[in-house]
Design an enzyme around this catalytic site. Sequence first.
Site, PDB file in Angstrom:
ATOM      1  CG  ASP A  96      -0.105  -0.273   2.511  1.00  0.00           C
ATOM      2  OD1 ASP A  96       1.117  -0.026   2.508  1.00  0.00           O
ATOM      3  OD2 ASP A  96      -0.703  -0.731   3.499  1.00  0.00           O
ATOM      4  CD  GLU A 118       0.433  -6.525   3.016  1.00  0.00           C
ATOM      5  OE1 GLU A 118       1.402  -7.132   3.507  1.00  0.00           O
ATOM      6  OE2 GLU A 118       0.340  -5.271   3.044  1.00  0.00           O
ATOM      7  CD  GLU A 132       0.499   4.261   4.653  1.00  0.00           C
ATOM      8  OE1 GLU A 132      -0.417   4.938   5.193  1.00  0.00           O
ATOM      9  OE2 GLU A 132       1.698   4.534   4.807  1.00  0.00           O
ATOM     10  CG  HIS A 211       6.710   3.794   9.958  1.00  0.00           C
ATOM     11  ND1 HIS A 211       5.907   4.026   8.870  1.00  0.00           N
ATOM     12  CD2 HIS A 211       6.630   2.480  10.193  1.00  0.00           C
ATOM     13  CE1 HIS A 211       5.380   2.881   8.471  1.00  0.00           C
ATOM     14  NE2 HIS A 211       5.797   1.926   9.256  1.00  0.00           N
ATOM     15  CG  HIS A 244      10.906   4.922   9.728  1.00  0.00           C
ATOM     16  ND1 HIS A 244      11.087   5.932   8.817  1.00  0.00           N
ATOM     17  CD2 HIS A 244      10.274   3.931   9.060  1.00  0.00           C
ATOM     18  CE1 HIS A 244      10.576   5.564   7.641  1.00  0.00           C
ATOM     19  NE2 HIS A 244      10.082   4.351   7.766  1.00  0.00           N
TER      20      HIS A 244
END
Length: 371
Positions: A96, A118, A132, A211, A244
């Site tokens: 995504d 997915e 996403e 993140h 991250h």
Amino acid sequence: MKRVMLIFGTRPEAIKMVALASALAASKSLSPILCVTAQHREMLDQILALFSLTPDYDMNLMTPGQTLSALSAKILGGLEPILQQAQPDAILVQGDTTSTLCGALAAFYQRIPVGHVEAGLRTGDLFSPYPEELNRVLTTRISRWHFAATEHNRQTLLNEQVPAEQIFLTGNPVIDALLSVRDRIEHGNASPETQTLLNQFARPYILITGHRRESFGDGFQSICRALARIAKQHPEIDLVYPVHLNPNVQKPVHEILAGIPNVRLIAPQSYEPFVGLMSKSLFIITDSGGVQEEAPSLGKPVLVMRDKTERVESLQGGVRLVGTDEEKIVQAAERLLSDEAFYNQMAGAINPYGTGDAANKIVQILERELG
Ligand code: UD1
Ligand code: UDP
């Protein structure tokens, strides 16, 4: 030989594409072409190096602090000549991200059929996770083949009128990657770097990652305050946090958490050391999609710092949603640290996301569909 191009750009897509790249390379009728947007650079390269993957096309697009629009424009513009030159028979995208959606859209513009790995994850809220959820919805509309990890994901696609014969229940190839790396570590075949890293963490610890864009600002401040409280209330344990590289994450995390002696802020880790870190942890606090899918296979409870999750299958098992609320995160962590029955119930959950054979299943389906 039909040629299938894998287009991906970020760390989690790379991890979830690794097993597909090998299964395609082993196929008698299909061969892989690897195209990385490099939406991530260092974090992608860690995974490419670990699995000895050399991209056929590396678009090298990452810029520090990139915006969604600028990145999307660069990926779409850059993929057009690559697709025209390589002329793959099909492309595969995963998940995504911006690379996922733009990869699918660029292929559609060249009339190349798209497979979505997915597929069928939804929260129903276009702004959570942002961006996403929209990327998934749009990628579904573009795709010809939908590889769903779970029955719940398959039903979601059916409810959106995706034809049943275009949906394939395969499991998630993240489990293929996880099990192969876990076995490597358990059989004593981890690299010296992984061993050195793991040796640095001798005390019991909670593993942290985070993140998500929808938590930038107040959400991250609140998460970090919660982590600081847990660390101060429990000097006997460490909090290990590979941070991250997104600057919106780096800044609050270092401002609030640096200097607390039992908070160990470290660089993002390659996948093998990270799997080692998950396996050795007490439990995990994260907002990561991939980590939610992996942890049940390692017997590790997960507290998810999000208000909504599309990975509902494990909510009654090894995963609990705690949002970004400081108090809720602290309370849930305290319960895992003090209530053994609760801990054991979460740690004993079965993984609903696959058994490690997703990549082979996907490639067999593509062999039939393209044959
Ligand atoms: C992206 C994905 C998100 C995915 C996450 C996995 C989008 C919109 N977001 O979020 O869905 O869950 O990756 O980690 O597709 N950076 C580096 N080096 C790296 C990686 C990132 O310096 O190796 C920094 C750069 O400043 C970069 C910034 O992080 O501009 C943001 O990267 P980006 O890919 O746009 O967003 P992520 O937050 O990483
Ligand atoms: N991961 C890793 N190193 C780290 C942190 C995470 O290899 O330092 C792995 C993790 O095991 C999972 C994936 O990266 O497979 C998750 O990536 P991320 O959290 O960046 O993205 P998401 O899954 O939320 O899209």
